[in-house]
Design a protein around this motif. Structure first.
Motif, mmCIF file in Angstrom:
data_model
loop_
_atom_site.group_PDB
_atom_site.id
_atom_site.type_symbol
_atom_site.label_atom_id
_atom_site.label_comp_id
_atom_site.label_asym_id
_atom_site.label_seq_id
_atom_site.Cartn_x
_atom_site.Cartn_y
_atom_site.Cartn_z
ATOM 1 N N ALA A 198 0.817 -1.220 0.000
ATOM 2 C CA ALA A 198 0.000 0.000 0.000
ATOM 3 C C ALA A 198 0.850 1.269 0.000
ATOM 4 N N GLY A 199 2.163 1.141 0.130
ATOM 5 C CA GLY A 199 3.041 2.304 0.147
ATOM 6 C C GLY A 199 3.101 3.009 1.485
ATOM 7 N N LEU A 200 2.532 2.400 2.525
ATOM 8 C CA LEU A 200 2.562 3.021 3.849
ATOM 9 C C LEU A 200 3.870 2.731 4.563
ATOM 10 N N LEU A 201 4.472 1.592 4.253
ATOM 11 C CA LEU A 201 5.765 1.215 4.821
ATOM 12 C C LEU A 201 6.763 1.133 3.669
ATOM 13 N N PRO A 202 7.789 1.977 3.670
ATOM 14 C CA PRO A 202 8.754 1.942 2.565
ATOM 15 C C PRO A 202 9.463 0.590 2.480
ATOM 16 N N ARG A 203 9.751 0.154 1.272
ATOM 17 C CA ARG A 203 10.484 -1.100 1.101
ATOM 18 C C ARG A 203 11.841 -1.042 1.793
ATOM 19 N N GLU A 204 12.401 0.165 1.914
ATOM 20 C CA GLU A 204 13.720 0.337 2.521
ATOM 21 C C GLU A 204 13.667 0.436 4.037
ATOM 22 N N TYR A 205 12.474 0.319 4.623
ATOM 23 C CA TYR A 205 12.359 0.478 6.076
ATOM 24 C C TYR A 205 13.220 -0.571 6.790
ATOM 25 N N PRO A 206 13.975 -0.166 7.826
ATOM 26 C CA PRO A 206 14.800 -1.122 8.582
ATOM 27 C C PRO A 206 13.939 -1.930 9.552
ATOM 28 N N ALA A 207 13.308 -2.962 9.047
ATOM 29 C CA ALA A 207 12.324 -3.707 9.834
ATOM 30 C C ALA A 207 12.994 -4.581 10.891
ATOM 31 N N THR A 208 12.341 -4.642 12.050
ATOM 32 C CA THR A 208 12.759 -5.518 13.143
ATOM 33 C C THR A 208 11.574 -6.395 13.532
ATOM 34 N N LEU B 177 22.454 -14.278 13.879
ATOM 35 C CA LEU B 177 21.656 -13.480 12.935
ATOM 36 C C LEU B 177 21.643 -14.121 11.546
ATOM 37 N N GLU B 178 21.539 -15.456 11.542
ATOM 38 C CA GLU B 178 21.497 -16.203 10.288
ATOM 39 C C GLU B 178 20.282 -17.128 10.246
ATOM 40 N N HIS B 179 19.226 -16.781 10.973
ATOM 41 C CA HIS B 179 18.066 -17.672 11.033
ATOM 42 C C HIS B 179 17.519 -17.921 9.623
ATOM 43 N N LYS B 180 17.183 -19.169 9.338
ATOM 44 C CA LYS B 180 16.783 -19.539 7.979
ATOM 45 C C LYS B 180 15.470 -18.902 7.542
ATOM 46 N N HIS B 181 14.689 -18.386 8.470
ATOM 47 C CA HIS B 181 13.431 -17.744 8.094
ATOM 48 C C HIS B 181 13.602 -16.312 7.601
ATOM 49 N N THR B 182 14.749 -15.716 7.835
ATOM 50 C CA THR B 182 14.925 -14.298 7.518
ATOM 51 C C THR B 182 14.793 -13.995 6.026
ATOM 52 N N PRO B 183 15.437 -14.745 5.134
ATOM 53 C CA PRO B 183 15.241 -14.468 3.701
ATOM 54 C C PRO B 183 13.789 -14.631 3.260
ATOM 55 N N GLU B 184 13.100 -15.573 3.858
ATOM 56 C CA GLU B 184 11.684 -15.789 3.553
ATOM 57 C C GLU B 184 10.859 -14.566 3.940
ATOM 58 N N ILE B 185 11.117 -14.028 5.127
ATOM 59 C CA ILE B 185 10.408 -12.823 5.560
ATOM 60 C C ILE B 185 10.706 -11.666 4.611
ATOM 61 N N GLN B 186 11.979 -11.439 4.324
ATOM 62 C CA GLN B 186 12.360 -10.330 3.450
ATOM 63 C C GLN B 186 11.695 -10.443 2.078
ATOM 64 N N GLY B 187 11.791 -11.628 1.474
ATOM 65 C CA GLY B 187 11.298 -11.793 0.113
ATOM 66 C C GLY B 187 9.800 -11.626 -0.016
ATOM 67 N N TYR B 188 9.037 -12.293 0.838
ATOM 68 C CA TYR B 188 7.583 -12.256 0.687
ATOM 69 C C TYR B 188 6.943 -11.032 1.331
ATOM 70 N N ALA B 189 7.647 -10.359 2.234
ATOM 71 C CA ALA B 189 7.134 -9.091 2.765
ATOM 72 C C ALA B 189 7.417 -7.943 1.806
ATOM 73 N N LEU C 100 10.487 -6.492 1.362
ATOM 74 C CA LEU C 100 11.459 -5.568 1.936
ATOM 75 C C LEU C 100 12.728 -5.522 1.080
ATOM 76 N N ALA C 101 13.303 -4.337 0.962
ATOM 77 C CA ALA C 101 14.526 -4.175 0.167
ATOM 78 C C ALA C 101 15.746 -4.699 0.905
ATOM 79 N N HIS C 102 15.684 -4.706 2.236
ATOM 80 C CA HIS C 102 16.841 -5.098 3.029
ATOM 81 C C HIS C 102 16.453 -6.207 4.007
ATOM 82 N N ARG C 103 17.444 -6.958 4.426
ATOM 83 C CA ARG C 103 17.246 -8.041 5.370
ATOM 84 C C ARG C 103 16.707 -7.500 6.695
ATOM 85 N N PRO C 104 15.573 -8.014 7.178
ATOM 86 C CA PRO C 104 15.058 -7.542 8.467
ATOM 87 C C PRO C 104 15.904 -8.060 9.620
ATOM 88 N N PHE C 105 15.847 -7.360 10.732
ATOM 89 C CA PHE C 105 16.509 -7.798 11.960
ATOM 90 C C PHE C 105 15.526 -8.722 12.667
#
Length: 308
Positions: free
Chosen positions: A132-142, A178-190, A192-197
């Motif tokens: 929806a454009g409310l959260l920028p793709r570049e947001y540093p998500a945690t 900080l290498e949990h296997k779910h992190t790329p999955e979260i980034q890709g399907y959410a 996000l431009a950057h890897r979430p914390f």
């Protein structure tokens, strides 16, 4: 007309047992099972997977890839509950509510990869806001999440419930590399431009997840506030049977989140907690890691595929 045949490869693990329990009394399908002595025998597994209509893989990643390699029958469809294919471009991601029309994609798919438990909550919260454009793709998500110890699989359940091990801490944060296997999955399907914390933890209870994602309003557009974020999620899931978005009045009245509140269901509860004075918002998801986070999601995807 014969009943559809379902083979659960790995039906003695935590997820497999739950799926078997949900399906065993169904009169509209036939469960194909292997004797205990045959469950790890490659030839018998290969025969079973090629004899079924839909195979559900509840296996470690390497074994799931091996099982897919056994398939010679072009009519066999697969739901993989492992993480082996979650970011594979040729597999359909098994989160029906993720996007408009996505349930139909799952229904028609030959290969479906079940979402991870933690990513289910994180993607449910973040993706609609990014789209929806409310959260920028570049947001540093945690993302911070605590799961019941069953999230660690059969071995973790046995260790906690056998009485043969020392009492565990009430909460154990893990994934510290900080290498949990779910992190790329979260980034890709959410989206996000950057890897979430991503910070996961296990609690000293059997099942259920509380997942949160904090947002700083100062990092969003000036016209974005908690009300707009909540309204966006509410619109996205308005017709979703298994996802409820709490109103701001409901979240304002809450003082805590119970990770076990939805245990035994396939439901997902989302919330938006707002402190306008501090310019802070907390997104939350509560669900059963063995329900919407695993076996429940697999059965939901199975229903879509059977009724295609």
């Amino acid at each position: 007309m014969s009943l559809p045949t379902i083979f659960i490869d790995g039906d003695q693990g935590t997820t497999g047992l739950q799926i078997h329990d949900r399906l065993r009394d169904r009169a509209d399908l036939q469960l194909l099972t292997l004797a205990a002595a045959e469950r790890k025998e490659p030839r018998r597994r290969a025969e079973a997977i090629n004899a079924c209509d839909i195979a559900i893989l509840c296996l470690p990643d390497a074994a799931a890839r091996e099982a897919v390699g056994f398939i010679r029958n072009p009519g066999v469809r697969v739901i993989d509950a492992s993480s082996a294919h979650r970011t594979h471009p040729e597999w359909v991601y098994g989160f029906p509510e993720m996007a408009q029309g996505h349930a139909q994609r799952i229904a028609q798919a030959r290969r479906v990869t079940n979402p991870g438990c933690y990513p289910t909550g994180a993607i449910a919260l973040l993706r609609p806001l990014v789209e929806a454009g409310l959260l920028p793709r570049e947001y540093p998500a945690t993302v911070y999440a605590t799961s019941g110890y069953s999230g660690g699989g059969r071995a973790a359940v046995d260790a906690h419930e056998s009485g043969d091990v020392p009492t565990v801490a009430p909460s154990q944060v893990y994934g510290l590399a900080l290498e949990h296997k779910h992190t790329p999955e979260i980034q890709g399907y959410a989206g996000l431009a950057h890897r979430p914390f991503f910070v996961p933890a296990y609690g000293a209870y059997r099942q259920g997840i509380v997942l949160t994602a904090p947002l700083e309003l100062r990092l969003l557009a000036s016209d974005v506030d908690g009300a707009r974020l909540q309204a966006c999620l509410a619109r996205h899931y308005a017709n979703a049977r298994h996802v409820k978005v709490m109103s701001l009045a409901e979240t304002k009245a809450m003082t805590y989140l119970d990770p076990q509140a939805l245990n035994g269901t396939n439901d997902l509860q989302l919330g938006v907690f707002v402190n306008a004075d501090h310019g802070q918002v907390l997104l939350s998801a509560v669900f059963d890691n063995l329900g919407k986070g695993a076996s429940g999601a697999a059965v939901q995807n199975l229903e879509l595929m059977l009724n295609a």
